[in-house]
Enzyme design. Sequence first.
Site, PDB file in Angstrom:
ATOM      1  N   ASN A 120     -24.839  63.898   8.240  1.00 47.06           N
ATOM      2  CA  ASN A 120     -23.437  62.839   8.249  1.00 47.06           C
ATOM      3  C   ASN A 120     -22.463  63.706   7.317  1.00 47.06           C
ATOM      4  O   ASN A 120     -21.151  63.183   7.402  1.00 47.06           O
ATOM      5  CB  ASN A 120     -24.677  61.742   7.115  1.00 47.06           C
ATOM      6  CG  ASN A 120     -22.822  61.346   6.887  1.00 47.06           C
ATOM      7  OD1 ASN A 120     -21.962  59.878   7.762  1.00 47.06           O
ATOM      8  ND2 ASN A 120     -22.959  61.050   5.572  1.00 47.06           N
TER       9      ASN A 120
ATOM     10  N   ARG B  54     -19.128  54.578   6.898  1.00 47.36           N
ATOM     11  CA  ARG B  54     -19.114  55.019   7.676  1.00 47.36           C
ATOM     12  C   ARG B  54     -18.937  56.647   7.432  1.00 47.36           C
ATOM     13  O   ARG B  54     -18.297  57.532   8.141  1.00 47.36           O
ATOM     14  CB  ARG B  54     -19.612  53.914   8.713  1.00 47.36           C
ATOM     15  CG  ARG B  54     -20.501  54.204   9.747  1.00 47.36           C
ATOM     16  CD  ARG B  54     -20.927  53.078   8.803  1.00 47.36           C
ATOM     17  NE  ARG B  54     -22.383  52.576   9.666  1.00 47.36           N
ATOM     18  CZ  ARG B  54     -22.427  51.454  10.319  1.00 47.36           C
ATOM     19  NH1 ARG B  54     -21.456  50.134  10.749  1.00 47.36           N
ATOM     20  NH2 ARG B  54     -23.815  50.699  10.792  1.00 47.36           N
TER      21      ARG B  54
ATOM     22  N   ASP C 142     -17.545  64.438   5.343  1.00 45.70           N
ATOM     23  CA  ASP C 142     -18.239  63.406   6.122  1.00 45.70           C
ATOM     24  C   ASP C 142     -17.894  63.876   7.288  1.00 45.70           C
ATOM     25  O   ASP C 142     -16.352  64.366   7.671  1.00 45.70           O
ATOM     26  CB  ASP C 142     -17.545  62.144   5.948  1.00 45.70           C
ATOM     27  CG  ASP C 142     -18.518  60.850   6.200  1.00 45.70           C
ATOM     28  OD1 ASP C 142     -19.508  60.948   6.259  1.00 45.70           O
ATOM     29  OD2 ASP C 142     -18.352  60.255   6.940  1.00 45.70           O
TER      30      ASP C 142
ATOM     31  N   ARG D  73     -36.604  62.874  10.568  1.00 49.95           N
ATOM     32  CA  ARG D  73     -36.800  61.893   9.063  1.00 49.95           C
ATOM     33  C   ARG D  73     -34.960  61.790   9.187  1.00 49.95           C
ATOM     34  O   ARG D  73     -34.146  62.972   8.777  1.00 49.95           O
ATOM     35  CB  ARG D  73     -36.738  62.142   8.639  1.00 49.95           C
ATOM     36  CG  ARG D  73     -36.700  60.931   6.550  1.00 49.95           C
ATOM     37  CD  ARG D  73     -35.445  62.211   5.885  1.00 49.95           C
ATOM     38  NE  ARG D  73     -35.106  60.986   4.936  1.00 49.95           N
ATOM     39  CZ  ARG D  73     -33.701  61.272   4.005  1.00 49.95           C
ATOM     40  NH1 ARG D  73     -33.082  61.923   4.484  1.00 49.95           N
ATOM     41  NH2 ARG D  73     -33.723  60.425   3.234  1.00 49.95           N
TER      42      ARG D  73
ATOM     43  N   ASP E 292     -31.009  61.720   8.122  1.00 52.09           N
ATOM     44  CA  ASP E 292     -31.063  61.901   6.714  1.00 52.09           C
ATOM     45  C   ASP E 292     -29.519  60.620   6.999  1.00 52.09           C
ATOM     46  O   ASP E 292     -28.842  60.845   7.247  1.00 52.09           O
ATOM     47  CB  ASP E 292     -29.953  62.957   5.851  1.00 52.09           C
ATOM     48  CG  ASP E 292     -30.071  62.822   4.412  1.00 52.09           C
ATOM     49  OD1 ASP E 292     -30.229  62.123   3.153  1.00 52.09           O
ATOM     50  OD2 ASP E 292     -28.486  62.569   3.726  1.00 52.09           O
TER      51      ASP E 292
ATOM     52  N   HIS F 172     -24.625  55.297   6.587  1.00 57.78           N
ATOM     53  CA  HIS F 172     -23.373  56.165   6.409  1.00 57.78           C
ATOM     54  C   HIS F 172     -23.101  56.478   7.961  1.00 57.78           C
ATOM     55  O   HIS F 172     -21.829  57.479   7.982  1.00 57.78           O
ATOM     56  CB  HIS F 172     -23.044  57.321   5.723  1.00 57.78           C
ATOM     57  CG  HIS F 172     -23.940  56.987   4.561  1.00 57.78           C
ATOM     58  ND1 HIS F 172     -22.672  55.932   3.273  1.00 57.78           N
ATOM     59  CD2 HIS F 172     -24.837  56.705   3.797  1.00 57.78           C
ATOM     60  CE1 HIS F 172     -23.343  55.591   2.510  1.00 57.78           C
ATOM     61  NE2 HIS F 172     -24.624  56.015   2.858  1.00 57.78           N
TER      62      HIS F 172
ATOM     63  N   GLU G 134     -33.229  57.189   8.074  1.00 61.02           N
ATOM     64  CA  GLU G 134     -32.576  56.805   6.508  1.00 61.02           C
ATOM     65  C   GLU G 134     -31.566  55.514   6.499  1.00 61.02           C
ATOM     66  O   GLU G 134     -30.647  56.363   6.558  1.00 61.02           O
ATOM     67  CB  GLU G 134     -32.924  57.615   5.766  1.00 61.02           C
ATOM     68  CG  GLU G 134     -33.052  57.648   4.266  1.00 61.02           C
ATOM     69  CD  GLU G 134     -31.513  57.727   3.181  1.00 61.02           C
ATOM     70  OE1 GLU G 134     -31.907  57.041   1.482  1.00 61.02           O
ATOM     71  OE2 GLU G 134     -30.927  57.983   3.661  1.00 61.02           O
TER      72      GLU G 134
ATOM     73  N   ARG H  20     -46.456  56.759   5.303  1.00 67.76           N
ATOM     74  CA  ARG H  20     -45.776  58.488   4.664  1.00 67.76           C
ATOM     75  C   ARG H  20     -46.486  58.199   3.218  1.00 67.76           C
ATOM     76  O   ARG H  20     -45.767  57.223   2.271  1.00 67.76           O
ATOM     77  CB  ARG H  20     -44.248  57.944   4.467  1.00 67.76           C
ATOM     78  CG  ARG H  20     -43.779  59.515   4.101  1.00 67.76           C
ATOM     79  CD  ARG H  20     -42.175  59.949   4.445  1.00 67.76           C
ATOM     80  NE  ARG H  20     -41.411  58.674   3.841  1.00 67.76           N
ATOM     81  CZ  ARG H  20     -40.408  58.829   3.520  1.00 67.76           C
ATOM     82  NH1 ARG H  20     -39.684  59.493   4.405  1.00 67.76           N
ATOM     83  NH2 ARG H  20     -39.660  58.256   3.273  1.00 67.76           N
TER      84      ARG H  20
END
Length: 497
Positions: A100, A158, A167, A195, A197, A201, A233, A337
């Site tokens: 991100n 976002r 960003d 995974r 992250d 966003h 996530e 997990r």
Amino acid sequence: QHNPHTKHGRTAIVHLFEWRWADIAAECERFLAPNGYAGVQISPPNEHITLTTPWYPWWQRYQPTGYNLCSRSGNENELRDMITRCNNVGVNIYVDVVINHMCGAGGGEGTHSSCGGWFSASRKDFPSIPFTNMDFNDHKCRTGSGNIENYGDPNQVRDCRLVGLLDLALEKDCVRGKVAGFMNKLVDMGVAGFRVDACKHMWPGDLQNTLGRLHNLNTKWFSGGSRPFIYQEVIDLGGEPITSREYFHLGRVTEFKYGAKLGTIFRKWNGEKLSYTKSWGEGYGFMPDGNALVFIDNHDNQRGHGAGGAAIATFWDPRIHKMAVAYMLAHPYGVARVMSSFRWDRNFVNGKDQNDWIGPPSHGNGATKPVPINPDQTCGDGWVCEHRWRQIKNMATFRNVVNGQPHANWWDNQSNQVAFGRGNRGFIVFNNDDWNLDVTLNTGMPGGTYCDVVSGNKDGGRCSGKQIQVGGDGRAHFKISNKDEDPFVAIHADSKL
Ligand code: QV4
Ligand code: CA
């Protein structure tokens, strides 16, 4: 893609937070494969900023400065060796990818990065990739500070900076291409998935395009046409316009309600009772089973970051932690997990840990210490290794043994004593009340003598802990003192004498 591609009937993933690649490779061979763990979530493998105020915090790895594969956990050769050795013993590697953003806007300029590559946060210049100031979202962000100020507004969530992190413009073809190229290098090396992250966003459409560019998994270890496992996530506890559901079609999503709720229940806060968990899972308002990645705590909320607050059951409260993890591993809902942590000196001031930034055990110069294994199989040098605790390790086996079996034979005392089975393959009983449990229950299991895998192991022909006698009618008598070190008992098909 929702399938973790686990091997040999293994089911549970362990997050070896901040472990070095060399230690993970050894752990796959000496412990994870022999004990039936399915895979490892590794910390971000790419180049990241290095910071000295505070001193090499763990969260510097969530500030990428490039996609070269050297990090606090090791270099590219060590990473490749680890992936190969873990795959060779059937343990999958899932990579935590931070796509991100890059480092914080205030990250300065220079070679203070884990591979020593030059970058400039102030000029938004990351030449090793390369990304330039054209590749960031600042022109799209409409907030005064340039940061996310209001989670009620999906556009700023976002398109603005998450806590000041530069960003990325993932709508741009070249940014998507660079990110996918980075991930594909890992796929080609043999990882099983990611995974991802901070997905809240990123726009689901941008993610869809980027993930669509990923290669199939390496056929040296996975069958042809296998797509990378994706778990995203997204922290969705309700109350925000952005929901987990927007991401379901892309892969699994972290179910943060799960650990927050189960922690509250085992702590008996807010009048919660374990008996209420009869409908645990979708019946509790969680996302659909096929979408969920579940956990009791993660690297954020075990230290007050992320979501869940003080309810989260971490290794700092071992008795509650073991019960909650056991409940998760016994229950069929979601891909599970397990967290594996390092210890740090907590220092609470007005309820906030001033030391929540402290990085992994290190030699003082930011170089992470190896994980030494003690004669009793625990870890030394500040590594907690929850995944090695007998109760947790044995419940990971339990999950494998009962895999595919339905939730069955529920019992509760309308308070905090509950029991449930998984078909005729396993049965677990919890006593989280302040009095003894003494009850005969239908386990659904074939008659015989079983070892409780919580208080001990099946060792050769005998039990090192409690022994449970199941009659020909499937009934068994359970006694659990509320004073027991671990007030729960679990038996399964492979713990039968
Ligand atoms: C600070 C100020 C900002 C300011 C900025 C100026 O707080 O207001 O604009 O300086 O540069 C660290 C510091 C943070 C600092 C930031 C940028 O803690 O104070 O901003 O760096 O320099 C981890 C840590 C963060 C850390 C970040 C980057 O938790 O504290 O920030 O790494 O190093 C939300 C998200 C969710 C996220 C969760 C924590 O929706 O996606 O917060 N979880 C993931 C990871 C998490 C990680 C990130 C996302 C970011 O699990 O570990 O944050 O990659 O809920
Ligand atoms: Ca973004």
